[in-house]
Design a protein around this motif. Structure first.
Motif, PDB file in Angstrom:
ATOM      1  N   THR A  68     -68.965  36.451  -4.635  1.00  0.00           N
ATOM      2  CA  THR A  68     -69.653  35.811  -3.870  1.00  0.00           C
ATOM      3  C   THR A  68     -68.924  35.986  -2.545  1.00  0.00           C
ATOM      4  O   THR A  68     -70.238  34.923  -1.184  1.00  0.00           O
ATOM      5  CB  THR A  68     -69.679  34.616  -4.440  1.00  0.00           C
ATOM      6  N   ALA A  69     -68.133  36.640  -2.084  1.00  0.00           N
ATOM      7  CA  ALA A  69     -68.175  36.063  -0.692  1.00  0.00           C
ATOM      8  C   ALA A  69     -67.969  37.201   0.067  1.00  0.00           C
ATOM      9  O   ALA A  69     -68.670  37.190   0.971  1.00  0.00           O
ATOM     10  CB  ALA A  69     -65.870  36.669  -0.567  1.00  0.00           C
ATOM     11  N   HIS A  70     -68.562  38.552  -0.196  1.00  0.00           N
ATOM     12  CA  HIS A  70     -69.177  39.720  -0.074  1.00  0.00           C
ATOM     13  C   HIS A  70     -70.799  39.175   0.505  1.00  0.00           C
ATOM     14  O   HIS A  70     -71.695  39.746   1.216  1.00  0.00           O
ATOM     15  CB  HIS A  70     -69.312  41.170  -0.537  1.00  0.00           C
ATOM     16  N   LEU A  71     -71.080  38.500  -0.623  1.00  0.00           N
ATOM     17  CA  LEU A  71     -72.562  38.350  -1.067  1.00  0.00           C
ATOM     18  C   LEU A  71     -72.884  37.314   0.361  1.00  0.00           C
ATOM     19  O   LEU A  71     -73.838  37.568   0.862  1.00  0.00           O
ATOM     20  CB  LEU A  71     -73.312  37.521  -2.408  1.00  0.00           C
ATOM     21  N   SER A  72     -71.685  36.212   0.811  1.00  0.00           N
ATOM     22  CA  SER A  72     -71.684  35.381   1.636  1.00  0.00           C
ATOM     23  C   SER A  72     -72.215  35.692   3.131  1.00  0.00           C
ATOM     24  O   SER A  72     -72.541  35.730   4.066  1.00  0.00           O
ATOM     25  CB  SER A  72     -70.948  34.319   2.055  1.00  0.00           C
ATOM     26  N   MET A  73     -71.445  37.180   3.240  1.00  0.00           N
ATOM     27  CA  MET A  73     -71.284  38.347   4.135  1.00  0.00           C
ATOM     28  C   MET A  73     -72.392  38.891   4.396  1.00  0.00           C
ATOM     29  O   MET A  73     -72.723  38.157   5.767  1.00  0.00           O
ATOM     30  CB  MET A  73     -70.048  38.524   4.065  1.00  0.00           C
ATOM     31  N   ALA A  74     -72.774  39.520   3.056  1.00  0.00           N
ATOM     32  CA  ALA A  74     -74.902  39.907   3.125  1.00  0.00           C
ATOM     33  C   ALA A  74     -75.335  38.742   4.378  1.00  0.00           C
ATOM     34  O   ALA A  74     -76.110  39.144   5.035  1.00  0.00           O
ATOM     35  CB  ALA A  74     -74.994  40.412   2.475  1.00  0.00           C
ATOM     36  N   VAL A  75     -75.636  37.684   3.201  1.00  0.00           N
ATOM     37  CA  VAL A  75     -76.344  36.400   3.731  1.00  0.00           C
ATOM     38  C   VAL A  75     -76.311  35.939   5.491  1.00  0.00           C
ATOM     39  O   VAL A  75     -77.165  36.368   5.816  1.00  0.00           O
ATOM     40  CB  VAL A  75     -76.185  35.166   2.610  1.00  0.00           C
ATOM     41  N   HIS A 131     -73.119  50.385  -5.599  1.00  0.00           N
ATOM     42  CA  HIS A 131     -73.405  48.818  -4.947  1.00  0.00           C
ATOM     43  C   HIS A 131     -72.650  48.039  -4.897  1.00  0.00           C
ATOM     44  O   HIS A 131     -72.574  47.876  -5.971  1.00  0.00           O
ATOM     45  CB  HIS A 131     -75.356  49.253  -5.958  1.00  0.00           C
ATOM     46  N   ALA A 132     -72.640  47.178  -4.527  1.00  0.00           N
ATOM     47  CA  ALA A 132     -70.998  46.049  -4.594  1.00  0.00           C
ATOM     48  C   ALA A 132     -72.304  45.365  -5.039  1.00  0.00           C
ATOM     49  O   ALA A 132     -72.109  44.132  -5.643  1.00  0.00           O
ATOM     50  CB  ALA A 132     -70.881  45.700  -2.810  1.00  0.00           C
ATOM     51  N   ILE A 133     -72.950  44.837  -4.038  1.00  0.00           N
ATOM     52  CA  ILE A 133     -74.470  44.238  -4.499  1.00  0.00           C
ATOM     53  C   ILE A 133     -75.729  44.873  -4.595  1.00  0.00           C
ATOM     54  O   ILE A 133     -76.528  45.509  -3.634  1.00  0.00           O
ATOM     55  CB  ILE A 133     -75.232  43.218  -3.314  1.00  0.00           C
TER      56      ILE A 133
END
Length: 147
Positions: A68-75, A131-133
């Motif tokens: 969720t941290a790297h998702l939030s960085m991308a967002v 792919h991290a995401i």
């Protein structure tokens, strides 16, 4: 009576086809202390994110960043770029898979495949190119009209 969770979930969003050439590629630098900061701020305590010894015992080469941290960085990058830095425009975030761990420190590559209407299709690649995401979608609310 059977309980059905489907009525409480947002509708499924189809994943767009990938174009040959991405719309945008940009790097995201992740500092060595990112997992510690995120752990304390989110109150998500899992020692594989903050304790090197326990990460090793779990089979990891180093501590890893929370998905969720790297998702939030991308967002965050996408909101700055495509939503006028206005987080209230975020309507929905879809992430079909967290696939590769993000080791710290790290340099991630955000790849935006397309933007159609208010839907941004993206991937986040780890340093090794995995792919991290995979198949992230950021769905935005329309820009408010100005009078």
């Amino acid at each position: 009576e059977d309980f059905c969770l489907d009525e409480y979930l947002p509708p499924t969003v189809p994943i767009p086809r990938r174009p040959i050439t991405p719309l945008l590629k940009t790097e995201i630098q992740v500092p060595a202390n990112a997992a510690h900061v995120y752990t304390e701020c989110s109150k998500i305590w899992n020692p594989i994110h903050t304790d090197v010894k326990l990460a090793h015992e779990s089979g990891l080469e180093r501590i890893i960043l929370h998905g969720t941290a790297h998702l939030s960085m991308a967002v965050n990058v996408l909101v700055k770029r495509f939503a006028d830095s206005e987080p209230r425009r975020v309507k929905q975030i879809v992430c079909s898979a967290f696939q590769k761990p993000v080791f710290l420190p790290s340099c991630l590559l955000l790849v935006v495949h397309s933007m159609s209407q208010e839907t941004i299709h993206f991937d986040l690649l780890s340093e090794d190119g995995g792919h991290a995401i995979r198949n992230g979608l950021l769905i935005l609310r329309p820009r408010p009209s100005k009078f």
